[in-house]
Scaffold this motif. Structure first.
Motif, PDB file in Angstrom:
ATOM      1  N   ARG A 117       9.130  -1.137  35.535  1.00  0.00           N
ATOM      2  CA  ARG A 117      10.397  -1.877  35.666  1.00  0.00           C
ATOM      3  C   ARG A 117      11.318  -1.579  34.487  1.00  0.00           C
ATOM      4  N   ASP A 118      10.766  -1.611  33.273  1.00  0.00           N
ATOM      5  CA  ASP A 118      11.576  -1.315  32.089  1.00  0.00           C
ATOM      6  C   ASP A 118      12.153   0.096  32.161  1.00  0.00           C
ATOM      7  N   LEU A 119      11.313   1.045  32.578  1.00  0.00           N
ATOM      8  CA  LEU A 119      11.763   2.436  32.648  1.00  0.00           C
ATOM      9  C   LEU A 119      12.838   2.605  33.718  1.00  0.00           C
ATOM     10  N   LEU A 120      12.701   1.908  34.840  1.00  0.00           N
ATOM     11  CA  LEU A 120      13.749   1.945  35.860  1.00  0.00           C
ATOM     12  C   LEU A 120      15.060   1.397  35.282  1.00  0.00           C
ATOM     13  N   GLY A 121      14.961   0.288  34.567  1.00  0.00           N
ATOM     14  CA  GLY A 121      16.139  -0.295  33.939  1.00  0.00           C
ATOM     15  C   GLY A 121      16.741   0.614  32.881  1.00  0.00           C
ATOM     16  N   HIS A 122      15.897   1.360  32.193  1.00  0.00           N
ATOM     17  CA  HIS A 122      16.388   2.313  31.202  1.00  0.00           C
ATOM     18  C   HIS A 122      17.126   3.459  31.891  1.00  0.00           C
ATOM     19  N   LEU A 123      16.549   4.004  32.950  1.00  0.00           N
ATOM     20  CA  LEU A 123      17.197   5.122  33.639  1.00  0.00           C
ATOM     21  C   LEU A 123      18.566   4.730  34.189  1.00  0.00           C
ATOM     22  N   VAL A 124      18.684   3.546  34.757  1.00  0.00           N
ATOM     23  CA  VAL A 124      19.991   3.102  35.247  1.00  0.00           C
ATOM     24  C   VAL A 124      20.958   2.948  34.074  1.00  0.00           C
ATOM     25  N   ALA A 125      20.482   2.358  32.989  1.00  0.00           N
ATOM     26  CA  ALA A 125      21.330   2.188  31.806  1.00  0.00           C
ATOM     27  C   ALA A 125      21.747   3.534  31.227  1.00  0.00           C
ATOM     28  N   VAL A 126      20.843   4.513  31.239  1.00  0.00           N
ATOM     29  CA  VAL A 126      21.166   5.841  30.703  1.00  0.00           C
ATOM     30  C   VAL A 126      22.306   6.474  31.494  1.00  0.00           C
ATOM     31  N   THR A 127      22.326   6.292  32.800  1.00  0.00           N
ATOM     32  CA  THR A 127      23.428   6.891  33.572  1.00  0.00           C
ATOM     33  C   THR A 127      24.767   6.343  33.089  1.00  0.00           C
ATOM     34  N   ALA A 128      24.821   5.046  32.825  1.00  0.00           N
ATOM     35  CA  ALA A 128      26.075   4.458  32.329  1.00  0.00           C
ATOM     36  C   ALA A 128      26.421   5.009  30.954  1.00  0.00           C
ATOM     37  N   ARG A 129      25.428   5.152  30.091  1.00  0.00           N
ATOM     38  CA  ARG A 129      25.662   5.660  28.734  1.00  0.00           C
ATOM     39  C   ARG A 129      26.106   7.126  28.751  1.00  0.00           C
ATOM     40  N   VAL A 130      25.484   7.936  29.611  1.00  0.00           N
ATOM     41  CA  VAL A 130      25.841   9.357  29.678  1.00  0.00           C
ATOM     42  C   VAL A 130      27.289   9.512  30.146  1.00  0.00           C
ATOM     43  N   ALA A 131      27.687   8.746  31.144  1.00  0.00           N
ATOM     44  CA  ALA A 131      29.080   8.794  31.597  1.00  0.00           C
ATOM     45  C   ALA A 131      30.018   8.275  30.507  1.00  0.00           C
ATOM     46  N   HIS A 132      29.610   7.227  29.837  1.00  0.00           N
ATOM     47  CA  HIS A 132      30.430   6.594  28.798  1.00  0.00           C
ATOM     48  C   HIS A 132      30.709   7.549  27.637  1.00  0.00           C
ATOM     49  N   ILE A 133      29.688   8.265  27.164  1.00  0.00           N
ATOM     50  CA  ILE A 133      29.939   9.164  26.030  1.00  0.00           C
ATOM     51  C   ILE A 133      30.809  10.348  26.441  1.00  0.00           C
ATOM     52  N   ALA A 134      30.733  10.778  27.701  1.00  0.00           N
ATOM     53  CA  ALA A 134      31.586  11.877  28.165  1.00  0.00           C
ATOM     54  C   ALA A 134      33.051  11.465  28.152  1.00  0.00           C
ATOM     55  N   ARG A 135      33.281  10.182  28.264  1.00  0.00           N
ATOM     56  CA  ARG A 135      34.659   9.655  28.263  1.00  0.00           C
ATOM     57  C   ARG A 135      35.113   9.216  26.872  1.00  0.00           C
ATOM     58  N   GLY A 136      34.292   9.533  25.850  1.00  0.00           N
ATOM     59  CA  GLY A 136      34.669   9.230  24.478  1.00  0.00           C
ATOM     60  C   GLY A 136      34.056   7.970  23.907  1.00  0.00           C
ATOM     61  N   GLY A 137      33.240   7.286  24.675  1.00  0.00           N
ATOM     62  CA  GLY A 137      32.631   6.050  24.208  1.00  0.00           C
ATOM     63  C   GLY A 137      31.446   6.282  23.297  1.00  0.00           C
ATOM     64  N   HIS A 138      31.009   5.214  22.687  1.00  0.00           N
ATOM     65  CA  HIS A 138      29.831   5.239  21.823  1.00  0.00           C
ATOM     66  C   HIS A 138      28.635   4.676  22.594  1.00  0.00           C
ATOM     67  N   PRO A 139      27.468   5.286  22.458  1.00  0.00           N
ATOM     68  CA  PRO A 139      26.302   4.808  23.217  1.00  0.00           C
ATOM     69  C   PRO A 139      25.935   3.372  22.870  1.00  0.00           C
ATOM     70  N   SER A 140      26.212   2.957  21.661  1.00  0.00           N
ATOM     71  CA  SER A 140      25.858   1.590  21.250  1.00  0.00           C
ATOM     72  C   SER A 140      26.722   0.533  21.941  1.00  0.00           C
ATOM     73  N   ASP A 141      27.757   0.969  22.647  1.00  0.00           N
ATOM     74  CA  ASP A 141      28.589   0.029  23.410  1.00  0.00           C
ATOM     75  C   ASP A 141      27.838  -0.545  24.609  1.00  0.00           C
ATOM     76  N   LEU A 142      26.796   0.149  25.051  1.00  0.00           N
ATOM     77  CA  LEU A 142      26.078  -0.212  26.275  1.00  0.00           C
ATOM     78  C   LEU A 142      24.592  -0.378  25.981  1.00  0.00           C
ATOM     79  N   PRO A 143      23.896  -1.183  26.781  1.00  0.00           N
ATOM     80  CA  PRO A 143      22.456  -1.391  26.545  1.00  0.00           C
ATOM     81  C   PRO A 143      21.639  -0.147  26.872  1.00  0.00           C
ATOM     82  N   THR A 144      20.457  -0.058  26.262  1.00  0.00           N
ATOM     83  CA  THR A 144      19.546   1.053  26.576  1.00  0.00           C
ATOM     84  C   THR A 144      18.630   0.720  27.748  1.00  0.00           C
ATOM     85  N   VAL A 145      18.482  -0.564  28.037  1.00  0.00           N
ATOM     86  CA  VAL A 145      17.651  -1.032  29.148  1.00  0.00           C
ATOM     87  C   VAL A 145      18.372  -2.210  29.791  1.00  0.00           C
TER      88      VAL A 145
END
Length: 190
Positions: free
Chosen positions: A39-67
């Motif tokens: 469950r944690d890993l599933l939550g991490h993978l979903v969170a990673v998709t948001a973080r990967v898109a966010h950094i491509a748009r200039g955001g900082h990864p710490s703006d979003l959760p890791t899980v």
């Protein structure tokens, strides 16, 4: 030199394939990521998709959760598919490869960030596949390329890296086992 987005998208798709095969009753199983359940890993993978898109748009990864704190209302698989669509959209322009992105490992060219995220998606695909006993879903040929990159960029001595030391495995072990071992995962103990 190939476009690192190709491998990042392919690795994200591989993780998605495994993610959709996770039975709901497997959510409490352990994973090779010692601190996380399925469950944690599933939550991490979903969170990673948001973080990967966010950094491509200039955001900082710490703006979003890791899980994620909880399973999304639409379920992990639907949320992940939506997240990967967002990743593809955010990384669509070629200029992202030469722009500086704010990756958790530090600021770097987008091309380097995409290569690192290819490794993350692929490795977590392995983690999930092992946890649910579905390694048959893994693409060993693709993972061989991911392993080759990991051997070049992830040092055996790892101060500052988020991986345990490499685990010894036979050289003729399946590629997914060697990749996991290089990144400090002991698949025998899962």
């Amino acid at each position: 030199m190939t476009d690192p987005r190709t491998d990042m998208f392919r690795a994200a798709d591989l993780a998605g394939l495994v993610l959709t095969a996770v039975p709901h009753d497997a959510h409490d199983r352990p994973t090779p990521c010692r601190e996380w359940t399925v469950r944690d890993l599933l939550g991490h993978l979903v969170a990673v998709t948001a973080r990967v898109a966010h950094i491509a748009r200039g955001g900082h990864p710490s703006d979003l959760p890791t899980v994620l704190a909880a399973e999304p209302a639409e379920g992990f698989a639907t949320a992940y598919r939506s997240g990967v669509a967002g990743v593809r959209d955010a990384w669509a322009e070629d200029s992202v490869l030469t722009r500086t992105v704010h990756h958790p490992a530090g600021d770097m060219p987008g091309a380097a960030g995409a290569a690192i995220y290819a490794q993350e998606f692929a490795t977590h695909a392995v983690d999930l596949a092992v946890a649910i006993d579905r390694t048959d879903l893994l693409d060993e040929e693709f993972l061989a390329g991911v392993l080759e990159v990991a051997l070049r960029v992830v040092p055996a001595h790892r101060p500052g890296f988020p991986f345990a030391p490499p685990v010894a495995v036979p050289q003729d072990a399946p590629v997914h086992v060697r990749l996991a071992a290089w990144l400090g995962r002991d698949l025998v103990q899962v």
